[in-house]
Design a protein around this motif. Structure first.
Motif, mmCIF file in Angstrom:
data_model
loop_
_atom_site.group_PDB
_atom_site.id
_atom_site.type_symbol
_atom_site.label_atom_id
_atom_site.label_comp_id
_atom_site.label_asym_id
_atom_site.label_seq_id
_atom_site.Cartn_x
_atom_site.Cartn_y
_atom_site.Cartn_z
ATOM 1 N N GLU A 52 -3.802 1.535 -5.810
ATOM 2 C CA GLU A 52 -4.996 0.832 -5.373
ATOM 3 C C GLU A 52 -4.707 -0.654 -5.266
ATOM 4 O O GLU A 52 -3.795 -1.160 -5.906
ATOM 5 C CB GLU A 52 -6.157 1.052 -6.343
ATOM 6 C CG GLU A 52 -5.927 0.410 -7.701
ATOM 7 C CD GLU A 52 -7.105 0.550 -8.638
ATOM 8 O OE1 GLU A 52 -8.253 0.420 -8.195
ATOM 9 O OE2 GLU A 52 -6.858 0.783 -9.829
ATOM 10 N N THR A 72 0.819 -1.221 0.000
ATOM 11 C CA THR A 72 0.000 0.000 0.000
ATOM 12 C C THR A 72 0.848 1.264 0.000
ATOM 13 O O THR A 72 0.374 2.320 -0.391
ATOM 14 C CB THR A 72 -0.966 0.029 1.203
ATOM 15 O OG1 THR A 72 -0.219 -0.082 2.416
ATOM 16 C CG2 THR A 72 -1.994 -1.067 1.114
ATOM 17 N N GLU A 99 -7.088 -4.023 -5.505
ATOM 18 C CA GLU A 99 -8.423 -4.586 -5.722
ATOM 19 C C GLU A 99 -8.390 -6.058 -5.332
ATOM 20 O O GLU A 99 -7.522 -6.804 -5.770
ATOM 21 C CB GLU A 99 -8.820 -4.445 -7.191
ATOM 22 C CG GLU A 99 -10.198 -4.977 -7.492
ATOM 23 C CD GLU A 99 -10.560 -4.861 -8.961
ATOM 24 O OE1 GLU A 99 -11.569 -5.474 -9.341
ATOM 25 O OE2 GLU A 99 -9.847 -4.190 -9.717
ATOM 26 N N SER A 100 -9.329 -6.464 -4.505
ATOM 27 C CA SER A 100 -9.388 -7.870 -4.093
ATOM 28 C C SER A 100 -10.622 -8.526 -4.696
ATOM 29 O O SER A 100 -11.702 -7.934 -4.726
ATOM 30 C CB SER A 100 -9.402 -7.991 -2.572
ATOM 31 O OG SER A 100 -10.477 -7.272 -2.028
ATOM 32 N N ILE A 101 -10.427 -9.743 -5.189
ATOM 33 C CA ILE A 101 -11.510 -10.497 -5.819
ATOM 34 C C ILE A 101 -11.574 -11.862 -5.151
ATOM 35 O O ILE A 101 -10.578 -12.599 -5.132
ATOM 36 C CB ILE A 101 -11.263 -10.659 -7.338
ATOM 37 C CG1 ILE A 101 -11.140 -9.289 -8.004
ATOM 38 C CG2 ILE A 101 -12.360 -11.492 -7.979
ATOM 39 C CD1 ILE A 101 -10.572 -9.331 -9.402
ATOM 40 N N SER A 127 0.415 -8.541 -8.884
ATOM 41 C CA SER A 127 -0.671 -9.494 -8.640
ATOM 42 C C SER A 127 -0.233 -10.473 -7.555
ATOM 43 O O SER A 127 0.915 -10.911 -7.548
ATOM 44 C CB SER A 127 -1.014 -10.281 -9.902
ATOM 45 O OG SER A 127 -1.466 -9.433 -10.922
ATOM 46 N N TYR A 181 -5.523 -10.601 -5.606
ATOM 47 C CA TYR A 181 -5.268 -9.176 -5.406
ATOM 48 C C TYR A 181 -4.588 -8.604 -6.641
ATOM 49 O O TYR A 181 -3.566 -9.121 -7.089
ATOM 50 C CB TYR A 181 -4.349 -8.942 -4.202
ATOM 51 C CG TYR A 181 -4.916 -9.394 -2.891
ATOM 52 C CD1 TYR A 181 -5.840 -8.613 -2.202
ATOM 53 C CD2 TYR A 181 -4.536 -10.610 -2.336
ATOM 54 C CE1 TYR A 181 -6.354 -9.025 -0.982
ATOM 55 C CE2 TYR A 181 -5.051 -11.034 -1.121
ATOM 56 C CZ TYR A 181 -5.955 -10.237 -0.460
ATOM 57 O OH TYR A 181 -6.468 -10.654 0.741
ATOM 58 N N GLU A 182 -5.166 -7.533 -7.168
ATOM 59 C CA GLU A 182 -4.535 -6.802 -8.261
ATOM 60 C C GLU A 182 -4.039 -5.482 -7.684
ATOM 61 O O GLU A 182 -4.814 -4.705 -7.131
ATOM 62 C CB GLU A 182 -5.522 -6.556 -9.401
ATOM 63 C CG GLU A 182 -4.886 -5.893 -10.585
ATOM 64 C CD GLU A 182 -5.832 -5.792 -11.774
ATOM 65 O OE1 GLU A 182 -5.402 -5.244 -12.796
ATOM 66 O OE2 GLU A 182 -6.967 -6.252 -11.686
#
Length: 193
Positions: free
Chosen positions: A116, A111, A118-120, A144, A134-135
């Motif tokens: 950013e 971080t 992005e979590s999927i 990634s 995580y991207e």
């Protein structure tokens, strides 16, 4: 007189041979073409199988530690100067929370440089594979990351790193290409036990 006759046409040719002023080239994006990915199943001495892009070098640095139930696998992409690092650990009665926390903490360490994260969520109940992808956007060290587990026996985490100073604009095409390979790895995981 002959010199005058030769000098006038020569001088005229020199003066009129110069064309328009040179114009700078228009701005353009670097075009990077990668081979269309083709996947094949990898079944080596690991407690899981998965599919990898055949355009990557063959798997290297398979580290086996049967005592601690640790396995490491490197999938190299020399043309893109990147590697996907996979780490497998056996789940026991006390370490699942620690493994999950470590995987999430590793991602959150980015971080500082990331624009950013992005979590999927990923779920494949048929194969008992559950996890998170995580991207990471921006100039972070890893673009990634992921982890998957069956919550009982198996835990696999993976990270993408490039062998260059992170410059998101420059590595973006390769990061997108390898992100798709990572997703394919996640989707094709099959536990052996």
């Amino acid at each position: 007189m002959i010199i005058k006759k030769l000098c006038i046409p020569l001088l005229a040719a020199v003066c009129f041979s110069c064309g328009n002023d040179p114009l700078p080239k228009p701005k353009a994006m670097l075009r990077l073409d990668y081979k269309k990915p083709e996947y094949s199943k990898v079944d080596v001495r690991l407690p899981f199988t998965f599919e990898k892009n055949i355009n990557a070098d063959k798997i290297s640095n398979i580290k086996l530690d049967g005592i601690n139930n640790f396995y490491g696998v490197d999938i190299n992409y020399p043309s893109m100067k990147g590697t996907i690092y996979l780490t497998y650990k056996k789940v026991n009665a006390t370490n699942l929370d620690t493994l999950l926390r470590d995987a999430q903490t590793l991602t959150q360490k980015h971080t500082i440089k990331a624009d950013e994260i992005e979590s999927i969520i990923y779920e494949n109940p048929e194969q008992s594979v559950f996890g998170m992808f995580y991207e990471v956007g921006g100039n972070a060290a890893s673009q990634s990351q992921f982890y998957v587990t069956d919550s009982i026996n198996h835990f696999l985490s993976g990270s993408l790193y490039f062998y260059t100073e992170p410059n998101y604009d420059s590595i973006y095409p390769a990061a997108v290409y390898l992100k798709n390979d990572i997703k394919r790895i996640m989707e094709s995981i099959e536990w052996k036990e």
